[in-house]
Write an enzyme that holds these catalytic residues in place. Structure first.
Site, short mmCIF file in Angstrom:
data_model
loop_
_atom_site.label_atom_id
_atom_site.label_comp_id
_atom_site.label_asym_id
_atom_site.label_seq_id
_atom_site.Cartn_x
_atom_site.Cartn_y
_atom_site.Cartn_z
N ARG A 284 -3.67 -5.11 6.63
CA ARG A 284 -4.74 -5.98 7.22
C ARG A 284 -5.95 -5.06 7.22
NH1 ARG A 284 -0.60 -8.54 10.88
NH2 ARG A 284 -0.72 -10.75 10.57
N SER B 245 -2.42 -0.32 6.60
CA SER B 245 -1.90 -1.77 6.99
C SER B 245 -2.64 -2.57 5.98
CB SER B 245 -2.48 -1.89 8.51
OG SER B 245 -2.45 -3.38 8.56
N GLY C 252 8.45 1.14 9.15
CA GLY C 252 7.40 1.91 9.25
C GLY C 252 7.36 2.20 10.59
N HIS D 75 0.84 -1.22 -0.01
CA HIS D 75 0.01 -0.04 0.20
C HIS D 75 0.64 1.34 -0.22
CE1 HIS D 75 1.00 0.10 4.30
NE2 HIS D 75 0.53 -1.13 4.45
N GLN E 43 6.39 -15.91 11.91
CA GLN E 43 5.83 -14.85 12.78
C GLN E 43 4.33 -14.96 13.14
OE1 GLN E 43 7.54 -11.82 10.08
NE2 GLN E 43 5.63 -10.57 10.66
N GLY F 47 1.92 3.06 2.25
CA GLY F 47 2.80 3.31 3.25
C GLY F 47 4.16 2.48 2.84
N HIS F 48 4.09 1.31 2.16
CA HIS F 48 5.34 0.58 1.63
C HIS F 48 5.93 1.36 0.60
CE1 HIS F 48 2.68 -3.09 3.11
NE2 HIS F 48 3.59 -3.34 3.74
O1 PAF Z 1 6.32 -5.57 9.09
C1 PAF Z 1 6.30 -6.64 8.40
O2 PAF Z 1 5.88 -6.41 7.18
C2 PAF Z 1 6.91 -7.72 8.83
O3 PAF Z 1 7.04 -7.97 10.10
C3 PAF Z 1 8.46 -7.84 8.11
C4 PAF Z 1 9.44 -6.85 9.01
C5 PAF Z 1 8.45 -7.71 6.63
C6 PAF Z 1 9.10 -9.35 8.50
O4 PAF Z 1 8.26 -10.27 7.96
#
Ligand code: PAF
Length: 288
Positions: A190, A188, A150, A34, A61, A36-37
């Site tokens: 999400r 985000s 971010g 998005h 994760q 932000g990225h």
């Molecule tokens: O912030 C994220 O999108 C993830 O936690 C990251 C840093 C890419 C690690 O998988």
């Protein structure tokens, strides 16, 4: 933009570019890019010759029962967005490239226990070790670089900074301001889970944090009072379940008792399938 899915190709590309004198910026993501990225990628492009964007939904994760399988994915859209923002290399490995023996066979884990224990870590106890392990791996694959993260994930940013410091990675960690929708909701991937009704209410988290910052700015010193006020804003909303609000030291992330210096306000709220987090800096009045 060159797209690669293999570690060998990524390393080869970077070795060639470095031999020509290029500096390298790294933007690690889990995709579904998005604005932000894209801002992270743009910033990396301003400061570095090569920008490596990585897209990898890191199973380490996610705990059992979390949204690993539903995590939104859009490989074609991501490629266009990364290139549009100025990425020069896209590394999008399949899981077997990152974890050749399977993610469940990864025996090494990087944990920054002290900073990971609270807030996101208390709701998601295995999350940050998974993040640190994959980020450490990406740092090793990419080599010396500036890495852009971010501030929306402020706890993650603090943990990664500490990991870099403790383990002497040749990486400069660059924190970038949160990019927001017009109504203040932090961008985000999400957010895609929100129903239209939840989307309308979701900026309440930002409003709660702004209310907390305002109280502190007016001279309120009791962190407990501020926590209570922020929680009340979220709890008054017609949708959303409060996970936590916190008033913490911006470096140690430990809860503070008195707001007599700069603090960071944090919050997490569950809206249906979407767990949203946000944070904000706050300071007492100069002559309070
Ligand atoms: O912030 C994220 O999108 C993830 O936690 C990251 C840093 C890419 C690690 O998988």
């Amino acid at each position: 933009m060159e797209t690669t899915q293999t570690v060998a190709a990524l390393r080869g590309l970077l070795a060639r570019r470095r031999a020509e004198g290029a500096s390298v910026g790294l933007v690690p993501t889990m995709g579904y890019l998005h604005a932000g990225h894209q801002e992270l990628i743009r910033r990396a492009g301003e400061e570095c010759d090569e920008v490596v964007t990585t897209i990898f939904v890191n199973s380490l994760q996610f705990a059992a029962g979390e949204d690993l399988d539903q995590y939104p994915r859009d490989p074609a859209g991501d490629e266009a967005k990364a290139a549009g923002a100025g990425s020069t290399i896209l590394f999008a490995p399949p899981p077997a490239e990152m974890y050749p023996n399977g993610a469940d066979q990864v025996a090494t884990s990087v944990s920054v226990a002290e900073l990971a224990a609270r807030m996101e870590g208390s709701s998601r106890p295995t999350h940050f070790a998974g993040v640190c392990t994959v980020v450490a791996k990406l740092f090793n694959l990419v080599g010396p670089c500036s890495a852009y993260f971010g501030e929306k994930d402020f706890q993650q940013l603090a943990i990664i900074r500490r990991m870099v410091e403790d383990l002497s990675f040749e990486v400069e960690v660059v924190g970038c301001p949160t990019v927001r929708e017009a109504d203040g909701l932090a961008m985000s991937s999400r957010n895609a889970y929100l129903t239209p009704e939840e989307r309308e209410v979701a900026p309440v988290l930002r409003r709660a944090l702004l209310h907390g910052a305002e109280l502190i700015g007016e001279g309120q010193r009791s962190a407990d009072h501020v926590r209570g006020e922020m929680a009340a804003v979220v709890e008054a909303a017609p949708l959303g379940t409060l996970d936590y609000v916190e008033v913490a030291d911006p470096r140690s992330l430990l809860p503070v008792t008195n707001c007599d210096g700069p603090v960071r306000l944090f919050g997490a709220v569950q809206f249906g399938r979407a767990r949203l987090i946000d944070n904000l800096g706050a300071e007492p009045p100069a002559h309070g």
